[in-house]
Write a protein that holds these residues in place. Structure first.
Motif, PDB file in Angstrom:
ATOM      1  N   VAL A 193      -0.515   1.618   7.568  1.00 16.20           N
ATOM      2  CA  VAL A 193      -0.264   2.731   7.030  1.00 16.20           C
ATOM      3  C   VAL A 193      -0.423   4.401   7.703  1.00 16.20           C
ATOM      4  O   VAL A 193      -1.090   5.431   7.181  1.00 16.20           O
ATOM      5  CB  VAL A 193      -1.669   2.625   5.623  1.00 16.20           C
ATOM      6  CG1 VAL A 193      -1.185   1.692   4.079  1.00 16.20           C
ATOM      7  CG2 VAL A 193      -3.273   2.412   6.235  1.00 16.20           C
ATOM      8  N   CYS A 194      -0.707   3.934   8.902  1.00 12.76           N
ATOM      9  CA  CYS A 194      -0.027   5.254  10.014  1.00 12.76           C
ATOM     10  C   CYS A 194       0.908   5.989   9.870  1.00 12.76           C
ATOM     11  O   CYS A 194       1.894   5.137   9.664  1.00 12.76           O
ATOM     12  CB  CYS A 194      -0.448   5.336  11.261  1.00 12.76           C
ATOM     13  SG  CYS A 194      -2.618   4.544  11.360  1.00 12.76           S
ATOM     14  N   ASP A 195       1.221   6.814   9.961  1.00  5.97           N
ATOM     15  CA  ASP A 195       2.799   7.495  10.143  1.00  5.97           C
ATOM     16  C   ASP A 195       3.205   6.643  10.602  1.00  5.97           C
ATOM     17  O   ASP A 195       3.885   6.450  11.978  1.00  5.97           O
ATOM     18  CB  ASP A 195       2.387   8.511  10.358  1.00  5.97           C
ATOM     19  CG  ASP A 195       3.949   9.631   9.901  1.00  5.97           C
ATOM     20  OD1 ASP A 195       5.289   9.093   9.782  1.00  5.97           O
ATOM     21  OD2 ASP A 195       4.177  10.729   9.416  1.00  5.97           O
ATOM     22  N   PRO A 196       4.825   6.333  10.070  1.00  2.64           N
ATOM     23  CA  PRO A 196       5.688   4.979  10.688  1.00  2.64           C
ATOM     24  C   PRO A 196       6.424   6.336  11.989  1.00  2.64           C
ATOM     25  O   PRO A 196       7.397   5.183  12.648  1.00  2.64           O
ATOM     26  CB  PRO A 196       6.471   4.841  10.039  1.00  2.64           C
ATOM     27  CG  PRO A 196       6.579   5.537   8.615  1.00  2.64           C
ATOM     28  CD  PRO A 196       5.060   6.121   8.790  1.00  2.64           C
ATOM     29  N   LEU A 215       1.089  -1.121   0.059  1.00  2.00           N
ATOM     30  CA  LEU A 215       0.139  -0.205  -0.373  1.00  2.00           C
ATOM     31  C   LEU A 215       1.156   1.081   0.059  1.00  2.00           C
ATOM     32  O   LEU A 215       1.583   0.992   0.157  1.00  2.00           O
ATOM     33  CB  LEU A 215      -0.934   0.235   0.768  1.00  2.00           C
ATOM     34  CG  LEU A 215      -1.879  -1.317   1.337  1.00  2.00           C
ATOM     35  CD1 LEU A 215      -3.005  -1.048   2.892  1.00  2.00           C
ATOM     36  CD2 LEU A 215      -2.651  -0.919  -0.103  1.00  2.00           C
ATOM     37  N   LEU A 216       0.908   2.359  -0.884  1.00  2.00           N
ATOM     38  CA  LEU A 216       1.137   3.579  -0.898  1.00  2.00           C
ATOM     39  C   LEU A 216       0.317   4.437   0.080  1.00  2.00           C
ATOM     40  O   LEU A 216      -1.155   4.718  -0.206  1.00  2.00           O
ATOM     41  CB  LEU A 216       1.628   4.226  -2.090  1.00  2.00           C
ATOM     42  CG  LEU A 216       2.437   5.488  -2.206  1.00  2.00           C
ATOM     43  CD1 LEU A 216       3.201   5.606  -3.283  1.00  2.00           C
ATOM     44  CD2 LEU A 216       1.598   6.100  -2.361  1.00  2.00           C
ATOM     45  N   THR A 217       0.864   6.050   1.061  1.00  2.00           N
ATOM     46  CA  THR A 217      -0.313   6.608   1.503  1.00  2.00           C
ATOM     47  C   THR A 217       0.765   7.890   1.628  1.00  2.00           C
ATOM     48  O   THR A 217       1.790   7.765   1.492  1.00  2.00           O
ATOM     49  CB  THR A 217      -0.625   5.726   2.895  1.00  2.00           C
ATOM     50  OG1 THR A 217      -1.799   6.871   3.411  1.00  2.00           O
ATOM     51  CG2 THR A 217       0.741   5.556   4.311  1.00  2.00           C
ATOM     52  N   TRP A 218       0.716   8.328   2.743  1.00  2.00           N
ATOM     53  CA  TRP A 218       1.516   9.763   2.505  1.00  2.00           C
ATOM     54  C   TRP A 218       1.616   9.910   4.333  1.00  2.00           C
ATOM     55  O   TRP A 218       0.524   9.690   4.890  1.00  2.00           O
ATOM     56  CB  TRP A 218       0.985  11.398   1.603  1.00  2.00           C
ATOM     57  CG  TRP A 218      -0.594  11.527   2.319  1.00  2.00           C
ATOM     58  CD1 TRP A 218      -1.380  11.839   3.095  1.00  2.00           C
ATOM     59  CD2 TRP A 218      -1.005  12.143   1.789  1.00  2.00           C
ATOM     60  NE1 TRP A 218      -2.763  11.313   3.176  1.00  2.00           N
ATOM     61  CE2 TRP A 218      -2.128  12.492   1.066  1.00  2.00           C
ATOM     62  CE3 TRP A 218      -1.276  12.748  -0.098  1.00  2.00           C
ATOM     63  CZ2 TRP A 218      -3.670  12.930   0.911  1.00  2.00           C
ATOM     64  CZ3 TRP A 218      -2.093  13.214  -1.275  1.00  2.00           C
ATOM     65  CH2 TRP A 218      -3.404  12.883  -0.485  1.00  2.00           C
ATOM     66  N   ARG A 219       2.314  10.824   4.963  1.00  7.51           N
ATOM     67  CA  ARG A 219       3.009  10.989   6.062  1.00  7.51           C
ATOM     68  C   ARG A 219       1.281  11.450   6.850  1.00  7.51           C
ATOM     69  O   ARG A 219       0.850  12.216   5.916  1.00  7.51           O
ATOM     70  CB  ARG A 219       4.032  11.310   6.073  1.00  7.51           C
ATOM     71  CG  ARG A 219       4.934  10.311   5.717  1.00  7.51           C
ATOM     72  CD  ARG A 219       6.708  10.582   5.822  1.00  7.51           C
ATOM     73  NE  ARG A 219       7.633   9.960   5.645  1.00  7.51           N
ATOM     74  CZ  ARG A 219       8.020   8.923   6.816  1.00  7.51           C
ATOM     75  NH1 ARG A 219       7.840   8.765   7.589  1.00  7.51           N
ATOM     76  NH2 ARG A 219       8.799   7.741   6.075  1.00  7.51           N
ATOM     77  N   GLY A 220       1.441  11.645   7.903  1.00  7.45           N
ATOM     78  CA  GLY A 220       0.890  12.165   8.593  1.00  7.45           C
ATOM     79  C   GLY A 220      -0.876  11.525   8.527  1.00  7.45           C
ATOM     80  O   GLY A 220      -1.872  12.504   9.262  1.00  7.45           O
ATOM     81  N   GLY A 221      -0.674  10.493   7.965  1.00  4.67           N
ATOM     82  CA  GLY A 221      -2.488   9.878   8.345  1.00  4.67           C
ATOM     83  C   GLY A 221      -2.662   9.254   9.185  1.00  4.67           C
ATOM     84  O   GLY A 221      -1.631   8.789  10.468  1.00  4.67           O
ATOM     85  N   TYR A 222      -3.694   9.308   9.523  1.00  6.30           N
ATOM     86  CA  TYR A 222      -4.432   7.523  10.261  1.00  6.30           C
ATOM     87  C   TYR A 222      -5.325   7.313   9.599  1.00  6.30           C
ATOM     88  O   TYR A 222      -6.048   7.702   9.308  1.00  6.30           O
ATOM     89  CB  TYR A 222      -4.592   8.525  11.760  1.00  6.30           C
ATOM     90  CG  TYR A 222      -5.362   7.162  13.062  1.00  6.30           C
ATOM     91  CD1 TYR A 222      -4.373   6.556  13.447  1.00  6.30           C
ATOM     92  CD2 TYR A 222      -6.827   7.746  12.627  1.00  6.30           C
ATOM     93  CE1 TYR A 222      -4.936   6.252  14.648  1.00  6.30           C
ATOM     94  CE2 TYR A 222      -6.694   6.475  13.842  1.00  6.30           C
ATOM     95  CZ  TYR A 222      -6.760   5.975  14.905  1.00  6.30           C
ATOM     96  OH  TYR A 222      -6.511   4.914  15.699  1.00  6.30           O
ATOM     97  N   HIS A 223      -5.553   5.363  10.490  1.00  9.91           N
ATOM     98  CA  HIS A 223      -6.522   5.254   9.192  1.00  9.91           C
ATOM     99  C   HIS A 223      -6.897   4.327  10.336  1.00  9.91           C
ATOM    100  O   HIS A 223      -8.269   3.414  10.484  1.00  9.91           O
ATOM    101  CB  HIS A 223      -5.824   4.026   8.466  1.00  9.91           C
ATOM    102  CG  HIS A 223      -5.504   5.198   7.426  1.00  9.91           C
ATOM    103  ND1 HIS A 223      -6.744   5.347   6.172  1.00  9.91           N
ATOM    104  CD2 HIS A 223      -4.937   5.641   7.246  1.00  9.91           C
ATOM    105  CE1 HIS A 223      -5.879   6.155   5.541  1.00  9.91           C
ATOM    106  NE2 HIS A 223      -4.522   6.097   5.755  1.00  9.91           N
ATOM    107  N   GLY A 224      -6.554   3.643  12.389  1.00  7.66           N
ATOM    108  CA  GLY A 224      -7.259   2.835  12.818  1.00  7.66           C
ATOM    109  C   GLY A 224      -6.941   1.470  13.284  1.00  7.66           C
ATOM    110  O   GLY A 224      -4.941   2.211  13.205  1.00  7.66           O
ATOM    111  N   ASP A 225      -7.337   1.256  14.320  1.00  8.03           N
ATOM    112  CA  ASP A 225      -5.486   0.822  15.749  1.00  8.03           C
ATOM    113  C   ASP A 225      -6.042  -0.637  15.288  1.00  8.03           C
ATOM    114  O   ASP A 225      -4.988  -1.677  16.023  1.00  8.03           O
ATOM    115  CB  ASP A 225      -6.433   0.954  16.651  1.00  8.03           C
ATOM    116  CG  ASP A 225      -6.381   2.561  17.928  1.00  8.03           C
ATOM    117  OD1 ASP A 225      -5.824   2.811  16.955  1.00  8.03           O
ATOM    118  OD2 ASP A 225      -6.656   2.399  17.791  1.00  8.03           O
TER     119      ASP A 225
END
Length: 434
Positions: A164-167, A147-157
């Motif tokens: 895909v949350c900011d590492p 998966l690709l996403t951008w930094r600063g995200g949050y998608h759940g726990d």
């Protein structure tokens, strides 16, 4: 009926047994004990900081858009309880789920035609990821699994959403090394109304093109990144993602769990960009904050692709999938929203927040004040003292939940002008003391 417990007894048992979200066990600070709620007010079981009720500035984590104890939603819940509260969804169906699915198809972007009803927002992201991975496996391309996403995200726990949350510095940094390794673009440049940065758009296109052979999907929060930092970005980047995904054969997923149902001033944030995803996740405001329910919508192309595979079914089935009680309330909540000029109400709240939060820009330690739709954010230049900020808001008669360097509000859409002003004053007070 069991013997009633005093507030003190309840709080003692809470400290002994109840593990609260993102908190230690036992908790360090006693939570506020809510006895009841109606409209936009939380009534406390005993006064705190001289207040026995608080205006809810959080919509219970952005879900209670109609406020509390709403007669329309109460009637929907009571009526469904008299018929059935639950029945398994495997091999059975029922009117509330069918009506809700049709409603979601009707109001969402046109290509989205199929609805998987899940338990929570995080699970809806898990389902979305599984859809994308299974789609490519069914088409004979099992390498496409990242998966690709951008930094600063949050998608759940849960597991895939955490990946895909900011590492770096995100809420799930602890799990790096154990989670699936995903691909991260830079965070989108800030500013909903800012002119698109062509260099950043090129960065997105290049990254998607370079990894296309291994990418199952791009997943982002459209327009507003929620718990990852409450930041806003130009809708133009969603168009860039759509074009790049189409060019390179990658699916596009929009996580509208926080932004869906009007929060940004559009019914779905994707509408700001005029594009549709292949898969969309919904939750939070779906039931008006009454019950846990989420949905993952997809296009016919995605559904057909999965159905042509060696395993021609979507291999997922939560026990409470399509829960009749939750589905009935969700359908009533959407009907209630669409029966009124919700856009004007959100715009009214936006105006009130812009006016009310403007003084915060001059406070020491405040980096930025930003407002979009029924979202108001004050960002500090340091970590917020959560306890001090919360106390300051409570003294103003308002419930807020600051985190990291942010003091923000997402009030219910029924919040009146006086209460919007009160919430704004509380945010400013919390910024001064937090």
């Amino acid at each position: 009926m069991p013997e009633p417990l005093t507030p003190g007894e309840l709080l003692a048992l809470d400290r002994q047994h109840v593990w609260h979200p993102y908190g230690p066990m036992p908790g360090k600070a006693a939570p506020l004990l809510v006895g009841s709620a109606s409209g936009v007010r939380l009534r406390l079981a005993e006064p705190v900081e001289g207040q026995d009720e608080l205006v809810d500035g959080m919509s219970s984590w952005w879900s209670a858009v109609h406020g509390y104890n709403h007669p329309v939603l109460n009637d929907a819940a009571h009526g469904q309880l008299e018929r059935m509260s639950h029945v398994m969804f495997g091999g059975l169906t029922h009117e509330p789920a069918v009506r809700l699915a049709k409603r979601l198809v009707d109001i969402s972007p046109e290509p989205l035609q199929h609805v998987f009803l899940a338990d929570s927002g995080s699970v809806s992201v898990e389902v979305a990821v599984k859809m994308c991975l299974q789609y490519w496996r069914s088409l004979g391309k099992p390498r496409k699994q990242r998966l690709l996403t951008w930094r600063g995200g949050y998608h759940g726990d849960t597991w895939q959403p955490m990946s895909v949350c900011d590492p770096d510095g995100g809420m799930h940094e602890l799990w790096q090394g154990a989670l699936p390794r995903q691909i991260f673009a830079d965070a989108p440049p800030a500013g909903f109304d800012a002119a698109p940065d062509e260099a950043y758009a090129a960065h997105l296109r290049e990254l998607i093109g370079r990894h296309a052979e291994e990418l199952a999907a791009v997943i982002v929060e459209p327009v507003v990144q929620g718990a990852g930092g409450m930041s806003f970005h130009s809708p133009a980047y969603l168009r860039v993602l759509r074009e790049a995904c189409d060019e390179h054969g990658v699916l596009l997923v929009f996580d509208e769990i926080a932004t869906g149902f009007g929060r940004t001033g559009a019914l779905f944030a994707a509408e700001h960009a005029g594009v549709a995803p292949d898969v969309m996740c919904l939750g939070k405001a779906l039931t008006g904050g009454y019950l846990t329910l989420a949905a993952t919508l997809c296009t016919t192309a995605v559904a057909d692709g999965i159905s042509r595979g060696a395993l021609p079914v979507l291999a997922h089935g939560p026990t409470f999938m399509g829960n009749p009680l939750a589905a009935a309330v969700a359908d009533a909540s959407i009907s209630l929203l669409l029966s009124q000029d919700w856009g004007q109400e959100v715009k009214r709240i936006e105006t009130g927040l812009r006016n009310g939060l403007a003084p915060a820009a001059d406070l020491p330690g405040v980096r930025e004040v930003r407002v979009l739709g029924a979202i108001g954010v004050v960002q500090l230049d340091h970590e917020v003292d959560m306890a001090a900020a919360t106390r300051a808001a409570v003294r103003e008669g308002v419930w807020l939940r600051p985190f990291r360097d942010l003091i923000y509000t997402m009030p219910p859409y029924i919040t009146g002008d006086d209460d919007v002003a009160r919430i704004s004053a509380a945010v400013c007070a919390a910024a001064r003391e937090g």
